[in-house]
Design an enzyme around this catalytic site. Structure first.
Site, short mmCIF file in Angstrom:
data_model
loop_
_atom_site.label_atom_id
_atom_site.label_comp_id
_atom_site.label_asym_id
_atom_site.label_seq_id
_atom_site.Cartn_x
_atom_site.Cartn_y
_atom_site.Cartn_z
N ASP A 20 -15.25 2.20 7.51
CA ASP A 20 -14.29 3.22 7.06
C ASP A 20 -14.96 4.21 6.12
OD1 ASP A 20 -11.54 4.30 6.82
OD2 ASP A 20 -11.84 3.77 4.72
N SER B 188 -7.64 3.37 9.52
CA SER B 188 -8.40 3.39 8.26
C SER B 188 -7.65 2.60 7.19
CB SER B 188 -8.59 4.86 7.84
OG SER B 188 -8.90 4.97 6.49
N HIS C 233 0.85 -1.18 0.00
CA HIS C 233 0.00 0.00 0.00
C HIS C 233 0.89 1.23 0.00
CE1 HIS C 233 -3.39 2.62 0.94
NE2 HIS C 233 -2.56 3.24 1.78
N LYS D 183 -8.48 -1.72 5.81
CA LYS D 183 -8.73 -2.13 4.42
C LYS D 183 -7.71 -3.17 3.98
CE LYS D 183 -9.07 2.28 3.66
NZ LYS D 183 -9.23 3.65 3.27
N1 URA Z 1 -6.06 7.06 3.33
C1 URA Z 1 -6.96 6.26 3.92
O1 URA Z 1 -7.32 5.21 3.40
N2 URA Z 1 -7.45 6.65 5.11
C2 URA Z 1 -7.08 7.78 5.74
O2 URA Z 1 -7.55 8.05 6.80
C3 URA Z 1 -6.14 8.59 5.09
C4 URA Z 1 -5.65 8.22 3.88
#
Ligand code: URA
Length: 433
Positions: A161, A183, A82, A187
């Site tokens: 989220d 957050s 990521h 994911k």
């Molecule tokens: N990207 C995300 O997925 N969540 C956040 O809170 C900030 C950036």
């Protein structure tokens, strides 16, 4: 449990229990906790932060708020990566083919671009016919058969989220390390991979402006991964100039193809190979950095990585001719060379501004619902530390409409010059685990 007591507790800098955090996330998803109460708690978290334990519980509760992908029926270690988002960041497009050619499986869910940062899905969609909306079964089949797939995140993943992020966006509660870390990690955890590599960018083109904040965010995400039993590592990388030479969807696809073929820009290639080293070690494909680097270079030089890229594009319905021959990718009507008006060493390149300029050409979205022009963008001809004379090329602009004066003026504000030689910067600043 009364939610007002939970807000009160965080207001008074106390640690929330697992049950209280679970109660909150359940209430966010089923709608029993109103937005105004969640907003109050979010602000209390921004001001008073969360412990590592609370942050990991929050990530876990968010992950479990929806569907969690199960990749256990795919043999071997499944990797994920990521990036916190940057300008010119096409890492996954080049990394996927290279590491999968080394035998590591990459099951990646990606997002779309908004504002000055581009999104992997938009870049992939500049390839004619490319389908990012895979069914879970097809996604898994592709990972099983060819070793990697990239698709858009499905709506069923981490609904908590979605709700929290929409509220944070309008209540000035985005910039909190525990909230960002939970957050992102919720994911990643819901995507079902065994290992996670985080590319945490710092600099004025990144979400985290300072290296210290980037490290804090990386640490917070590694802690979540560790507490929840996933091998999670992070690279801290520089975003004080665009990554590689291109910004814009088709242009970045072209640059990723060049990189997979061993002809990419130095900084981007170094980032991809460093990420690849870490991931091959996480996946137990290589025992150390040197062995990993050799495998990655072999995959590139033998053409196996390029074959992987073509296979992936074919599996996802894309036009492989455009990969064989990138001049077939979408083309802008005009190419304009922007020349330097100054001389000296390039001291700074305002990468966020370049991201915004590319967006204004039509290459990105100002609002979620905007359409994208895949052909437009920028191809940089200079890097920080380069010496330029007046009239030397700074950049090629690929555009479909006439460049207006405001755009041109803003472009020239992107660069600062120094009379002294400036130090080039290392792309990967530190690796944390
Ligand atoms: N990207 C995300 O997925 N969540 C956040 O809170 C900030 C950036």
């Amino acid at each position: 449990m009364r939610f007002v007591d939970i807000i009160e507790k965080k207001k008074n800098k106390k640690e929330l229990t697992d049950d209280e955090i679970q109660f909150w996330i359940d209430g966010v998803v089923d709608g029993s906790i109103p937005d105004y109460q969640t907003s109050a708690l979010l602000m209390a978290i921004v001001l008073n932060s969360m412990t590592d334990h609370e942050t990991a519980k929050l990530a876990d509760a968010m992950k479990n708020s929806g569907h969690v992908m199960d990749l256990s029926d795919i043999e071997g270690i499944k990797a994920d990566k990521h990036s916190t988002g940057g300008v010119g960041d096409k890492t996954s497009l080049a990394l996927g083919p290279i590491i999968s050619a080394c035998g590591l499986k990459l099951a990646k869910m990606s997002g779309r671009g908004l504002g000055h940062t581009g999104g992997t899905l938009d870049k992939l969609e500049s390839i004619e016919g490319f389908n990012v909306f895979l069914k879970e079964e097809d996604f898994k089949k592709q990972v099983r058969e060819i070793g990697f797939a990239i698709m858009g995140q499905t709506g069923e993943l981490v609904p908590a989220d979605k709700k929290l992020y929409a509220l944070r966006d309008v209540t000035a509660t985005v910039d909190s390390i525990p909230l960002i870390a939970s957050s992102i990690m919720s994911k990643k955890l819901a995507s079902g991979s065994d290992t996670i590599l985080l590319d945490v960018k710092y600099g004025e083109g990144a979400f985290m402006h300072t290296i210290d904040d980037a490290k804090k965010l990386a640490r917070a995400m590694i802690n979540i991964g560790k507490k929840l039993g996933k091998d999670t590592r992070a690279m801290i990388t520089d975003m004080n100039q665009p990554l590689g030479n291109t910004i814009g969807n088709a242009l970045e696809v072209r640059e990723a193809i060049e990189t997979v073929r061993g002809e990419g820009p130095k900084d981007f290639t170094e980032l991809v190979l460093t990420a690849g080293e870490i991931m091959l070690m996480q996946g137990k494909i290589a025992k150390d950095k040197n062995e990993a680097r050799k495998m990655l270079n072999d995959a590139i030089n033998s053409g196996k990585a390029f074959d992987q890229l073509k296979k992936m594009v074919a599996y996802q319905g894309g036009n492989v001719d455009q990969i064989e021959n990138p001049t077939l990718l979408p083309k802008a009507k005009f190419i304009t060379e922007m020349k330097s008006k100054n001389e000296g060493y390039i001291e700074n390149i305002h990468s966020m501004n370049l991201g915004i300029l590319s967006m204004k050409l039509g290459g990105g979205r100002e609002r979620k619902e905007d359409d994208i022009n895949y052909a437009v963008g920028l191809e940089m001809k200079v890097k920080k530390g380069d010496k330029v004379k007046k009239g030397d090329p700074l950049c090629l602009v690929y555009h479909d409409k006439k460049l207006d004066n405001e755009w041109i003026e803003s472009f020239y504000h992107t660069f600062t010059y120094s009379k002294e030689k400036t130090k080039p910067i290392a792309i990967v600043e530190e690796i944390l685990q």
